[in-house]
Every structure is written in structure tokens, then in C-alpha cells.
Write a protein that holds these residues in place. Structure first.
Motif, PDB file in Angstrom:
ATOM      1  N   HIS A 208      46.295  27.574  47.131  1.00 24.60           N
ATOM      2  CA  HIS A 208      45.281  28.194  46.649  1.00 24.60           C
ATOM      3  C   HIS A 208      45.756  29.408  45.692  1.00 24.60           C
ATOM      4  O   HIS A 208      46.928  30.012  46.195  1.00 24.60           O
ATOM      5  N   LYS A 209      44.982  29.728  44.696  1.00 27.63           N
ATOM      6  CA  LYS A 209      45.143  30.870  43.679  1.00 27.63           C
ATOM      7  C   LYS A 209      44.948  32.093  44.323  1.00 27.63           C
ATOM      8  O   LYS A 209      44.186  32.395  45.046  1.00 27.63           O
ATOM      9  N   VAL A 210      45.802  33.127  43.962  1.00 22.69           N
ATOM     10  CA  VAL A 210      45.845  34.457  44.276  1.00 22.69           C
ATOM     11  C   VAL A 210      45.276  35.280  43.071  1.00 22.69           C
ATOM     12  O   VAL A 210      46.259  35.504  42.373  1.00 22.69           O
ATOM     13  N   PRO A 211      44.051  35.651  42.885  1.00 16.84           N
ATOM     14  CA  PRO A 211      43.459  36.301  41.572  1.00 16.84           C
ATOM     15  C   PRO A 211      44.424  37.447  41.124  1.00 16.84           C
ATOM     16  O   PRO A 211      44.496  37.599  40.031  1.00 16.84           O
ATOM     17  N   PHE A 212      44.754  38.516  42.157  1.00 17.65           N
ATOM     18  CA  PHE A 212      45.397  39.505  41.809  1.00 17.65           C
ATOM     19  C   PHE A 212      46.761  39.231  41.338  1.00 17.65           C
ATOM     20  O   PHE A 212      46.930  39.890  40.325  1.00 17.65           O
ATOM     21  N   PHE A 213      47.334  38.417  41.665  1.00 16.58           N
ATOM     22  CA  PHE A 213      48.794  37.897  41.168  1.00 16.58           C
ATOM     23  C   PHE A 213      48.725  37.328  39.732  1.00 16.58           C
ATOM     24  O   PHE A 213      49.443  37.324  38.949  1.00 16.58           O
ATOM     25  N   GLU A 214      47.568  36.351  39.833  1.00 22.67           N
ATOM     26  CA  GLU A 214      47.335  35.880  38.524  1.00 22.67           C
ATOM     27  C   GLU A 214      46.989  36.646  37.298  1.00 22.67           C
ATOM     28  O   GLU A 214      47.366  36.488  36.252  1.00 22.67           O
ATOM     29  N   PHE A 215      46.174  37.706  37.843  1.00 21.86           N
ATOM     30  CA  PHE A 215      45.650  38.888  36.753  1.00 21.86           C
ATOM     31  C   PHE A 215      47.185  39.628  36.135  1.00 21.86           C
ATOM     32  O   PHE A 215      47.554  39.706  35.222  1.00 21.86           O
ATOM     33  N   LEU A 216      47.968  39.999  37.176  1.00 21.47           N
ATOM     34  CA  LEU A 216      49.217  40.491  36.863  1.00 21.47           C
ATOM     35  C   LEU A 216      50.187  39.650  36.127  1.00 21.47           C
ATOM     36  O   LEU A 216      50.891  40.109  35.063  1.00 21.47           O
ATOM     37  N   GLN A 217      50.129  38.330  36.379  1.00 22.03           N
ATOM     38  CA  GLN A 217      50.897  37.474  35.658  1.00 22.03           C
ATOM     39  C   GLN A 217      50.514  37.525  34.077  1.00 22.03           C
ATOM     40  O   GLN A 217      51.489  37.355  33.170  1.00 22.03           O
ATOM     41  N   LYS A 218      49.167  37.655  33.724  1.00 27.73           N
ATOM     42  CA  LYS A 218      48.984  37.524  32.617  1.00 27.73           C
ATOM     43  C   LYS A 218      49.109  38.574  31.634  1.00 27.73           C
ATOM     44  O   LYS A 218      49.384  38.526  30.654  1.00 27.73           O
ATOM     45  N   VAL A 219      48.897  39.680  32.580  1.00 26.45           N
ATOM     46  CA  VAL A 219      49.170  41.062  31.763  1.00 26.45           C
ATOM     47  C   VAL A 219      50.570  41.355  31.697  1.00 26.45           C
ATOM     48  O   VAL A 219      51.115  41.754  30.497  1.00 26.45           O
ATOM     49  N   THR A 220      51.340  41.020  32.534  1.00 23.70           N
ATOM     50  CA  THR A 220      52.832  41.290  32.345  1.00 23.70           C
ATOM     51  C   THR A 220      53.859  40.374  31.780  1.00 23.70           C
ATOM     52  O   THR A 220      54.961  40.468  31.491  1.00 23.70           O
ATOM     53  N   LYS A 221      53.297  38.999  32.179  1.00 22.00           N
ATOM     54  CA  LYS A 221      54.209  37.930  31.752  1.00 22.00           C
ATOM     55  C   LYS A 221      55.328  37.930  32.576  1.00 22.00           C
ATOM     56  O   LYS A 221      56.283  36.921  32.191  1.00 22.00           O
ATOM     57  N   LYS A 222      55.452  38.508  33.874  1.00 20.49           N
ATOM     58  CA  LYS A 222      56.766  38.416  34.410  1.00 20.49           C
ATOM     59  C   LYS A 222      56.631  37.223  35.204  1.00 20.49           C
ATOM     60  O   LYS A 222      55.608  36.863  36.105  1.00 20.49           O
ATOM     61  N   ASP A 223      57.810  36.574  35.524  1.00 24.95           N
ATOM     62  CA  ASP A 223      58.080  35.392  36.314  1.00 24.95           C
ATOM     63  C   ASP A 223      57.706  35.551  37.749  1.00 24.95           C
ATOM     64  O   ASP A 223      57.258  34.538  38.281  1.00 24.95           O
ATOM     65  N   VAL A 224      58.006  36.779  38.201  1.00 27.10           N
ATOM     66  CA  VAL A 224      57.822  36.960  39.638  1.00 27.10           C
ATOM     67  C   VAL A 224      56.413  36.779  40.159  1.00 27.10           C
ATOM     68  O   VAL A 224      56.078  35.815  41.007  1.00 27.10           O
ATOM     69  N   PHE A 225      55.398  37.063  39.296  1.00 25.19           N
ATOM     70  CA  PHE A 225      54.157  36.969  39.629  1.00 25.19           C
ATOM     71  C   PHE A 225      53.473  35.546  39.182  1.00 25.19           C
ATOM     72  O   PHE A 225      52.519  35.129  39.748  1.00 25.19           O
TER      73      PHE A 225
END
Length: 300
Positions: A208-225
Motif C-alpha cells: 500500500h502507498k505511504v502518502p508522506f513518502f510519496e510526497f517527499l519523493q515528488k518534491v525531492t526526486k530522491k530514490d530513497v523516498f
């Protein structure tokens, strides 16, 4: 060698969803290989599976009378491949879907020096879309150095090499079975290559998706997120095997990789504590993890 190499595939079954299984078998039959083995770990719907595939050309259904675990099943597939004269065996999960060009791309590298395993790029639980994968512009192949970076699903096994190094470790039953065989391959100076011109679509757990990390990935483009934005939800029993077998791997092999170390695994389970559905008992989760860690001593 690659022009004369014989290739087969093997799928390990345990209570498979029948429509999806037929779809996956049909997809494999379109690949340039000669035989598909279906090894059933005593599924509840075994009679239905046998009936479906009884008249399929180049598909052999093999039923075990008990669930002896994924490692045992994989060894059986390698043994069937060897006895029937196959040089390479593609091992598959029952719910994973391989790209149409997989074997065609793999064949290009059968003569790669000292190669023991060939694997694809894995698109896991929607963490990376097919379009995003194609836009990565990766090199055609990558030599795998970290043993956790190759999974058994869609992995092309050099039958001779896998038998030579002792095969899959059956006492692990499930979880880290792939990391264990990868450690054996690398420890014996064979190579694992990932072919980045093909892919596998894989579902692990009830993700299932985790919205908080999904948001961080969109903002930072970091692979870890990107890795953290979808959580794989496992049963407590799977967490038990994960804890037990990860300890086995790190205490058995010198170069087991950072992602089987104590610090990483602890952080991994803390992540699950944070993101798992609220219906899950954290006490039961951690009880299973601690019990698995302790029970390592029973399999050494």
C-alpha cells in the motif's frame, strides 16, 4: 554456447490465482524456451491446477505432497532441468509478469564470463512505472555486487553452476533464499548480471502507498523516498522468517551486503511499525521478529 544452449522455466506454486497463473504461463510459452515446469508446494487448489494444464504442450505439472518451502522447490526445478538436459532454468514466482523480450535479451549474455545468474530490472509494487524505468537510460547490463539486488523470480540460473555450489539452502524455507544463493554464487567467484533492457513486474506482499513518502519523493526526486513510498505488507510469519534468515545470511557469508546488516534490518522493521495498517498488532509483529532472531540458532 548461446546458440546451442537449452533453456527451460520453472514456476513454484502455492495456492495460485488460476487466471493469473494461466496468463503467466502463456507469456512464458511465447518466449524462446522449450519447457515449463510447474512445481506445486501442496496447493489447496492442486486438483484444479492439474486439470487446467493436463493437456498443455511443453508444460509439466509436478505436485509435492507437502509444502517443503521455496528453496526445496527451486532445487527440485534445477534437478528436473539437469535431468532433462537443460543448461539454463528461468525460475519464476506464480504472480510475477516478465517482459515479452526477457529470454531474447538474456540469450545475448549466456557467454558472459563466469556468469552464474542473470536477472532483469525489477518494477516492484508500482515504486517505479514502466515509463520511468525506460527513462533511466541505464547501461545494457550491470554486474551485481550486492547479493540482495537479484531475486529468484525471473532469474535465469546456470544449472551447472547452481548445482556445483550446492543449490538453494532448504532449511531457510522462505525469505532471503535468493540472497543466500547470490552470496554462494559471488563467494565462489561466479558473476551475477542484471540485464537492464528487460524487466519484471513484481508484487511483494499486500503493498500500500505511504502518502508522506510519496510526497517527499515528488518534491525531492530522491530514490530513497521512491523505495519507501510503497510499503510491502507481510504476515507476522513472514517477518519471523525474515528476521531468522537475515541473521543466518549475515553470519554465514562475509560479503552479505549492507541491507542484511543488523542496523538496516532494525530500521526496516521500524519502518514497518510506522507504516503498516493500524489493524496490525505491533506487539505481535515484534514478537515474531524477536522469535525469528532467536530461532536462528536452530538452523545453524
Amino acid at each position: 554456447m548461446k546458440d546451442s544452449a537449452k533453456i527451460c522455466a520453472g514456476i513454484v506454486l502455492y495456492n495460485p490465482e488460476l487466471e493469473l497463473l494461466q496468463k503467466n504461463v502463456n507469456a512464458l510459452l511465447e518466449q524462446p524456451m522449450e519447457q515449463i515446469y510447474l512445481y506445486d508446494n501442496n496447493s489447496q487448489n492442486a486438483a484444479e491446477i492439474a486439470e487446467i494444464f493436463k493437456n498443455w504442450d511443453n508444460v509439466e505439472y509436478i505436485r509435492n505432497n507437502e509444502n517443503a518451502g521455496i528453496a526445496h522447490a527451486l532445487n527440485q526445478l534445477i534437478d528436473y532441468a539437469y535431468k532433462d538436459g537443460y543448461d539454463w532454468c528461468l525460475t519464476m514466482d506464480q504472480d510475477s509478469v516478465c517482459a515479452p523480450n526477457m529470454i531474447t535479451e538474456y540469450i545475448k549474455y549466456l557467454d558472459y564470463p563466469k556468469v552464474g545468474l542473470i536477472c532483469p530490472f525489477v518494477l516492484n509494487n508500482g515504486k517505479l512505472s514502466l515509463g520511468e524505468f525506460k527513462n533511466l537510460h541505464l547501461d545494457d547490463i550491470t554486474e551485481i555486487k550486492d547479493p540482495i539486488d537479484c531475486i529468484t523470480s525471473a532469474c535465469l540460473n546456470n544449472v551447472k553452476v547452481v548445482r556445483e555450489i550446492g543449490g538453494y539452502t532448504e532449511k531457510l524455507f522462505i525469505d532471503f533464499v535468493d540472497t543466500d544463493i547470490n552470496c554462494k554464487v559471488l563467494e565462489n567467484n561466479y558473476k551475477i548480471i542484471r540485464v537492464n533492457t528487460t524487466y519484471l513486474v513484481q508484487q511483494m506482499g499486500n503493498a500500500h502507498k505511504v502518502p508522506f513518502f510519496e510526497f517527499l519523493q515528488k518534491v525531492t526526486k530522491k530514490d530513497v523516498f521512491r523505495r519507501m513510498k510503497v510499503a510491502n505488507v507481510y504476515t507476522d510469519q513472514r517477518l519471523y522468517y525474515s528476521a531468522r534468515n537475515s541473521r543466518y545470511v549475515r553470519n554465514t557469508y562475509k560479503d552479505h551486503g549492507k541491507r542484511t546488516g543488523v542496523a538496516f534490518m532494525f530500521a526496516y522493521y521500524c519502518y514497518f511499525t510506522l507504516v503498516y495498517p493500524m489493524s496490525r498488532s505491533r506487539i505481535k509483529m515484534w514478537s515474531s521478529i524477536i522469535r525469528g532472531h532467536r530461532d536462528y540458532k536452530k538452523i545453524i
